[in-house]
Design a protein around this motif. Structure first.
Motif, short mmCIF file in Angstrom:
data_model
loop_
_atom_site.label_atom_id
_atom_site.label_comp_id
_atom_site.label_asym_id
_atom_site.label_seq_id
_atom_site.Cartn_x
_atom_site.Cartn_y
_atom_site.Cartn_z
N PRO A 32 40.02 49.98 51.68
CA PRO A 32 41.43 50.06 51.27
C PRO A 32 42.34 49.88 52.48
O PRO A 32 42.06 50.39 53.57
N GLY A 33 43.41 49.15 52.29
CA GLY A 33 44.34 48.93 53.39
C GLY A 33 43.88 47.88 54.38
O GLY A 33 44.54 47.66 55.41
N SER A 34 42.77 47.20 54.11
CA SER A 34 42.26 46.19 55.02
C SER A 34 43.23 45.02 55.14
O SER A 34 43.94 44.67 54.20
N THR A 35 43.23 44.39 56.30
CA THR A 35 44.01 43.17 56.49
C THR A 35 43.26 41.94 55.97
O THR A 35 43.84 40.86 55.86
N VAL A 36 41.98 42.09 55.66
CA VAL A 36 41.19 40.96 55.14
C VAL A 36 41.63 40.64 53.72
O VAL A 36 41.83 41.53 52.90
N ARG A 37 41.77 39.36 53.43
CA ARG A 37 42.06 38.92 52.07
C ARG A 37 40.74 38.56 51.40
O ARG A 37 40.12 37.55 51.74
N TYR A 38 40.32 39.41 50.47
CA TYR A 38 39.07 39.18 49.75
C TYR A 38 39.36 38.36 48.50
O TYR A 38 40.22 38.72 47.69
N VAL A 39 38.63 37.26 48.37
CA VAL A 39 38.94 36.26 47.34
C VAL A 39 37.65 35.86 46.63
O VAL A 39 36.59 35.74 47.25
N ARG B 155 42.80 31.67 62.57
CA ARG B 155 42.32 31.92 61.21
C ARG B 155 40.80 31.97 61.19
O ARG B 155 40.13 31.19 61.88
N ALA B 156 40.26 32.88 60.38
CA ALA B 156 38.81 33.00 60.21
C ALA B 156 38.48 33.09 58.73
O ALA B 156 39.29 33.56 57.92
N VAL B 157 37.27 32.66 58.39
CA VAL B 157 36.76 32.80 57.03
C VAL B 157 35.32 33.27 57.10
O VAL B 157 34.55 32.81 57.95
N VAL B 158 34.98 34.21 56.22
CA VAL B 158 33.61 34.71 56.10
C VAL B 158 33.06 34.25 54.76
O VAL B 158 33.62 34.55 53.70
N VAL B 159 31.97 33.51 54.82
CA VAL B 159 31.35 32.89 53.64
C VAL B 159 30.41 33.89 52.97
O VAL B 159 29.60 34.53 53.64
N THR C 26 42.09 36.86 58.56
CA THR C 26 40.76 36.67 57.97
C THR C 26 40.81 36.63 56.45
O THR C 26 41.38 37.50 55.80
N VAL C 27 40.15 35.59 55.90
CA VAL C 27 39.88 35.54 54.47
C VAL C 27 38.37 35.61 54.30
O VAL C 27 37.61 35.09 55.13
N ALA C 28 37.93 36.32 53.28
CA ALA C 28 36.50 36.47 53.00
C ALA C 28 36.29 36.22 51.52
O ALA C 28 37.04 36.74 50.69
N PHE C 29 35.28 35.42 51.20
CA PHE C 29 35.11 35.08 49.79
C PHE C 29 33.67 35.25 49.35
O PHE C 29 32.74 35.21 50.14
N ASP C 30 33.55 35.46 48.04
CA ASP C 30 32.24 35.57 47.41
C ASP C 30 32.35 34.98 46.02
O ASP C 30 33.42 35.04 45.39
N VAL C 31 31.25 34.42 45.53
CA VAL C 31 31.24 33.86 44.18
C VAL C 31 31.25 34.97 43.14
O VAL C 31 31.62 34.74 41.98
N SER C 32 30.86 36.17 43.53
CA SER C 32 30.82 37.31 42.61
C SER C 32 32.12 38.08 42.63
O SER C 32 32.52 38.65 43.65
N GLY C 33 32.80 38.13 41.49
CA GLY C 33 34.02 38.93 41.39
C GLY C 33 33.76 40.41 41.61
O GLY C 33 34.60 41.11 42.18
N THR C 34 32.60 40.89 41.15
CA THR C 34 32.27 42.29 41.35
C THR C 34 32.10 42.59 42.83
O THR C 34 32.55 43.65 43.31
N ALA C 35 31.45 41.71 43.58
CA ALA C 35 31.31 41.92 45.03
C ALA C 35 32.68 42.01 45.69
O ALA C 35 32.91 42.87 46.56
N VAL C 36 33.59 41.14 45.30
CA VAL C 36 34.94 41.16 45.87
C VAL C 36 35.65 42.46 45.53
O VAL C 36 36.30 43.08 46.38
#
Length: 222
Positions: A106-113, A66-70, A88-98
């Motif tokens: 599109p179709g990425s395996t990354v879970r953007y949160v 598992r990986a996470v991108v801050v 991989t999960v990737a998160f941002d405090v900005s909903g617009t950035a996500v």
């Protein structure tokens, strides 16, 4: 488009900080970028070169890990990490950035949160085999910058690795009035807490401007 996004960021950050909100300006800035009033901020399409160089050298196999991108922004680093096989999960405090990251990939395996580094989901703590932090902590004032450093470290699983990229500041250099706030050696070393130890901390001068340098640091939890 009527303004440089970095100047707009300075103004938004100053107003947000006066209001006691160190992170609210990120959403305002990305929203302005999506609306076209400024260029989209941090608009990288490739992973950070120092991260890419590290993965070429280490050739990590993320299969089953598992990986996470801050502070993922538009997702360039997260997409790179995912190509290494990590869940991989990737998160941002900005909903617009996500939203922009999801639209861009599109179709990425990354879970953007959407998530806040200063209020991480409890089930994220201590479970990631690779944690990537590029230029996020340096966008926060002190406080809460030191607290944010500790929160990044809490994401790392036993046996896991943390990679940090940040602008560098000398211990005697004055702290800027506004973001970014390049990290001192003491701050970069502060990621090493408890059984999370430093593997390497390198100060890398910029090839085009030797007065500017970046930290590239690797940490590993026992």
């Amino acid at each position: 488009m009527d303004e440089n996004w970095e100047r707009h960021a300075d103004r938004l950050a100053a107003r947000s900080l006066r209001a006691g909100d160190p992170t609210g300006w990120f959403e305002e800035l990305y929203s302005a970028g999506r609306a076209g009033s400024v260029a989209v901020p941090w608009n990288r399409v490739q992973p950070h070169p120092l991260l890419a160089a590290w993965t070429r050298e280490r050739a990590p196999d993320g299969t089953g890990l598992r990986a996470v991108v801050v502070g993922c922004g538009l997702g360039a680093d997260a997409e790179h990490v995912a190509t290494l096989g990590y869940d991989t999960v990737a998160f941002d405090v900005s909903g617009t950035a996500v939203d922009l990251a999801r639209d861009r990939h599109p179709g990425s395996t990354v879970r953007y949160v959407v998530a806040d580094l200063l209020a991480l989901p409890p089930d994220w703590l201590g479970v990631h085999d690779l944690v990537v932090e590029v230029y996020t902590v340096q966008a926060l004032p002190e406080p809460p910058r030191r607290r944010a450093i500790g929160e990044v470290a809490r994401l790392v699983a036993p046996g896991g690795t943390l990679v940090v990229v940040a602008a560098a500041r000398g211990d005697a250099d004055p702290e800027p009035d506004g973001p970014p706030w390049p990290l001192t050696r003491d701050e970069i070393e502060a990621f090493a807490t408890g059984d999370l130890g430093a593997v390497a901390i390198n100060r890398i001068p910029d090839q085009d401007d030797p007065a500017f340098a970046r930290w590239f640091a690797e940490f590993r939890r026992r």
